[in-house]
Design an enzyme around this catalytic site. Structure first.
Site, PDB file in Angstrom:
ATOM      1  N   ASP A   1     -10.246 -11.077   7.182  1.00 49.38           N
ATOM      2  CA  ASP A   1      -9.657  -9.745   7.292  1.00 49.38           C
ATOM      3  C   ASP A   1     -10.622  -8.617   7.675  1.00 49.38           C
ATOM      4  O   ASP A   1     -10.210  -7.690   8.365  1.00 49.38           O
ATOM      5  CB  ASP A   1      -8.990  -9.377   5.967  1.00 49.38           C
TER       6      ASP A   1
ATOM      7  N   LYS B   1      -3.517 -12.843  11.300  1.00 51.72           N
ATOM      8  CA  LYS B   1      -4.977 -12.964  11.261  1.00 51.72           C
ATOM      9  C   LYS B   1      -5.427 -14.086  10.347  1.00 51.72           C
ATOM     10  O   LYS B   1      -6.243 -14.930  10.725  1.00 51.72           O
ATOM     11  CB  LYS B   1      -5.618 -11.645  10.788  1.00 51.72           C
ATOM     12  N   THR B   2      -4.920 -14.084   9.127  1.00 46.58           N
ATOM     13  CA  THR B   2      -5.333 -15.097   8.154  1.00 46.58           C
ATOM     14  C   THR B   2      -4.893 -16.484   8.585  1.00 46.58           C
ATOM     15  O   THR B   2      -5.670 -17.445   8.550  1.00 46.58           O
ATOM     16  CB  THR B   2      -4.756 -14.759   6.767  1.00 46.58           C
TER      17      THR B   2
ATOM     18  N   LYS C   1      -8.691  -2.453   0.072  1.00 44.54           N
ATOM     19  CA  LYS C   1      -8.701  -1.591   1.244  1.00 44.54           C
ATOM     20  C   LYS C   1      -9.526  -0.327   1.047  1.00 44.54           C
ATOM     21  O   LYS C   1     -10.002   0.264   2.025  1.00 44.54           O
ATOM     22  CB  LYS C   1      -7.269  -1.229   1.638  1.00 44.54           C
TER      23      LYS C   1
ATOM     24  N   HIS D   1     -11.160  -4.503  11.518  1.00 49.13           N
ATOM     25  CA  HIS D   1     -10.056  -5.097  10.783  1.00 49.13           C
ATOM     26  C   HIS D   1      -9.643  -6.362  11.524  1.00 49.13           C
ATOM     27  O   HIS D   1      -8.749  -6.353  12.367  1.00 49.13           O
ATOM     28  CB  HIS D   1      -8.891  -4.109  10.703  1.00 49.13           C
TER      29      HIS D   1
ATOM     30  N   ARG E   1       0.829  -1.201   0.000  1.00 53.34           N
ATOM     31  CA  ARG E   1       0.000   0.000   0.000  1.00 53.34           C
ATOM     32  C   ARG E   1       0.868   1.258   0.000  1.00 53.34           C
ATOM     33  O   ARG E   1       2.006   1.252   0.457  1.00 53.34           O
ATOM     34  CB  ARG E   1      -0.930   0.023   1.212  1.00 53.34           C
TER      35      ARG E   1
ATOM     36  N   ARG F   1       1.515 -12.193  -1.956  1.00 60.03           N
ATOM     37  CA  ARG F   1       0.113 -12.377  -1.594  1.00 60.03           C
ATOM     38  C   ARG F   1      -0.583 -13.384  -2.501  1.00 60.03           C
ATOM     39  O   ARG F   1      -0.185 -13.621  -3.637  1.00 60.03           O
ATOM     40  CB  ARG F   1      -0.638 -11.047  -1.705  1.00 60.03           C
TER      41      ARG F   1
ATOM     42  N   SER G   1      -1.551  -6.226   8.993  1.00 59.56           N
ATOM     43  CA  SER G   1      -0.988  -7.190   8.055  1.00 59.56           C
ATOM     44  C   SER G   1       0.289  -7.793   8.608  1.00 59.56           C
ATOM     45  O   SER G   1       1.151  -7.083   9.129  1.00 59.56           O
ATOM     46  CB  SER G   1      -0.687  -6.506   6.720  1.00 59.56           C
TER      47      SER G   1
END
Length: 528
Positions: free
Chosen positions: A253, A238-239, A197, A216, A55, A318, A234
């Site tokens: 997410d 989390k994933t 996003k 988030h 990003r 990713r 990130s």
């Protein structure tokens, strides 16, 4: 909104070669024909994103107009831009796209709960970006598509570059949200994550006004219907941690927590691939197949096998894939109210406990703080972990003041009696460069114990600096790992490093002047 949408986008709607809601196989064919990406051995297409492999937060703006000027939390995160610049750039982008042989449109939804879902449209210059959008958002049925009326539209033109002097931007790249026009302009960057996003930012603006906390976080549900949330930026896990073979995935997410419970905002997953293996993360590994999109993953030139350990392009590799590629999901992506909430942090100082149970006041303190380390590649210019504080574990995507989301979370913790834990997936035995990353198997064991209620009544010890209650015994985890100081050879260095982190917490929290004394006192004890 249909008339507004068609009036605003009339030039693009009359484009004779706009392709709408193409099937996955057709999009893959086009991507390969146009040489936008190559086919990997897994069946996924692999694209590279050039200069921008993460990003670009300094290039994100919100148009400051009469619709949102009194509501947005303006500052370095939500940078204002004048409406005249948006209008001018909009026309330039439209004129640019009109000259293209083909454009690609996806119409779908954000929000699995039909009461709160947002009809969206994404118009892409690249076919692979359109496939990404199809996999990440919620695909409508044929009947839903027939009556679909987009309420927000993304226009993505990666090859169009802004002129900062003329266009009021900070660089050639721009991500601009207009709540008045209900359009998001993206240009100058090929990184597909900006599309995802941007919609999350929109939902973070809209949902709180509907008594829905936008979050988030990832979420899953156990066999008994117990729901768990995993907050974190990130790279914090989390994933990975939500993809549990013994629990059904709600989403990885972005979620909303409303009067009826939790729902996924998306229809897919955007997983980090760094060091991905079938042994460590089988659900994610096996989800990457035909129709998925690999981003900046290195492939063997002959076999086209992905090398998930190769970070020569970026550490922020990713994979985007639809939820149905995960075997163990809940359909539709909605569930009840959370029983457990996990705050994830990748602490590069190596001084935070790997797991601790939080009081409500500590929960509010750490939610507002949102401490973690930005990991390499997640943003432009980040090459090694950097300590950062991101309010609500998602500051880059919050148009409203953090206190709004924090107040809503506190109310819901009280109302539904959720238990909150802080989990450090970062370093142990020393800071970054000296210590090592916490073993995933240990973290999984700790999280499992937390979700099963095994930590509710265990013996704990209070950390003398952070004031956190640390369990002394957890099955599958060596006792010495649980107490950070015991993992350091140099105890003096540990105390100094922990105090440095405590000071950073205190300095950061000064901006939350409206927080109660109870919440302020729930932070670390700084003895400097």
């Amino acid at each position: 909104m249909k008339m507004v949408e068609r009036t605003l986008l009339k030039d693009l709607y009359t484009h004779k070669n706009i392709k709408e809601n193409l099937s996955v196989p057709r999009l893959v064919e086009i991507i390969l024909e146009r040489k936008e990406a190559v086919l990997s051995e897994t069946g996924a297409v692999r694209a590279t994103t050039g200069t921008y492999t993460g990003r670009s937060p300094k290039d994100k703006f919100i148009v400051k107009d009469e619709v949102c000027k009194d509501f947005v939390d303006w500052g370095s995160v939500n940078q204002p831009i004048e409406e005249k610049y948006f209008d001018s750039l909009y026309q330039k982008v439209v004129d640019y796209l009109k000259e293209k042989d083909e454009l690609y449109s996806f119409k779908g939804f954000a929000g699995a709960d039909k009461k709160y879902r947002l009809p969206i449209q994404v118009i892409n210059e690249y076919a692979w970006h359109n496939l990404f959008s199809r996999q990440l958002f919620i695909t409508p049925t044929d009947e839903e598509l027939e009556s679909h009326q987009s309420e927000f539209t993304i226009i993505s033109a990666p090859d169009f570059k802004a002129d900062p002097i003329v266009d009021g931007t900070n660089s050639e790249t721009f991500i601009i949200i207009s709540f008045k026009k209900r359009v998001i302009l993206i240009g100058g960057t090929e990184y597909a994550g900006e599309i995802k996003k941007s919609i999350f930012s929109i939902m973070n603006y809209l949902l709180p006004n509907q008594d829905v906390l936008s979050m988030h976080c990832s979420a899953n549900v156990g066999q008994e219907g117990d729901v768990a949330l995993f907050f974190g930026l990130s790279g914090t896990g989390k994933t990975t941690l939500s993809a549990d073979p013994y629990r059904r995935l709600i989403g990885d997410d972005e979620h909303g927590w409303g009067p009826n419970g939790v729902f996924n905002i998306e229809g897919g997953c955007y997983a980090k691939c760094i060091n991905l293996s079938e042994e460590k993360e089988p659900q994610i590994y096996n989800a990457i197949r035909f129709g998925s999109v690999l981003e900046n993953v290195i492939l063997d030139e002959e076999t086209r096998l992905p090398d998930y350990d190769d970070t020569s392009l970026t550490e922020n590799t990713r994979a985007a894939y639809p939820l149905e590629n995960i075997d163990n999901i809940i359909t539709p992506s909605v569930a009840g109210h959370p029983n457990a909430i996990i705050f994830l942090t990748a602490d590069a100082s190596g001084t935070l406990p790997p797991i601790s149970k939080l009081s409500k006041e500590q929960a509010m303190y750490h939610f507002l703080s949102g401490y973690t380390s930005k990991l390499a590649g997640t943003e432009r210019g980040v090459t090694e972990p950097q300590a950062t504080f991101s309010a609500c574990f998602g500051s880059p995507f919050l148009p409203l003041a953090p206190s709004k989301y924090a107040e809503m979370l506190g109310e819901k913790i009280d109302q539904y009696n959720a238990t909150v834990f802080l989990v450090n997936t970062g370093w142990t035995g020393g800071s970054y460069g000296v210590g090592k990353r916490m073993k995933l198997s240990y973290t999984r064991a700790m999280v499992h114990s937390a979700l099963e209620g095994e930590l509710n009544n265990v013996e704990t010890v209070k950390d003398e600096i952070f004031g956190l209650d640390i369990p002394m015994h957890i099955p599958g985890v060596p006792d010495e790992v649980l107490i950070p100081k015991q993992t350091w050879e140099d105890k003096v260095a540990y105390n100094r490093t922990a105090q440095d982190l405590a000071l950073k917490f205190h300095e950061n929290f000064k901006k939350f002047k409206q927080a109660s004394d109870e919440i302020k006192q729930a932070g670390p004890v700084y003895k400097g």
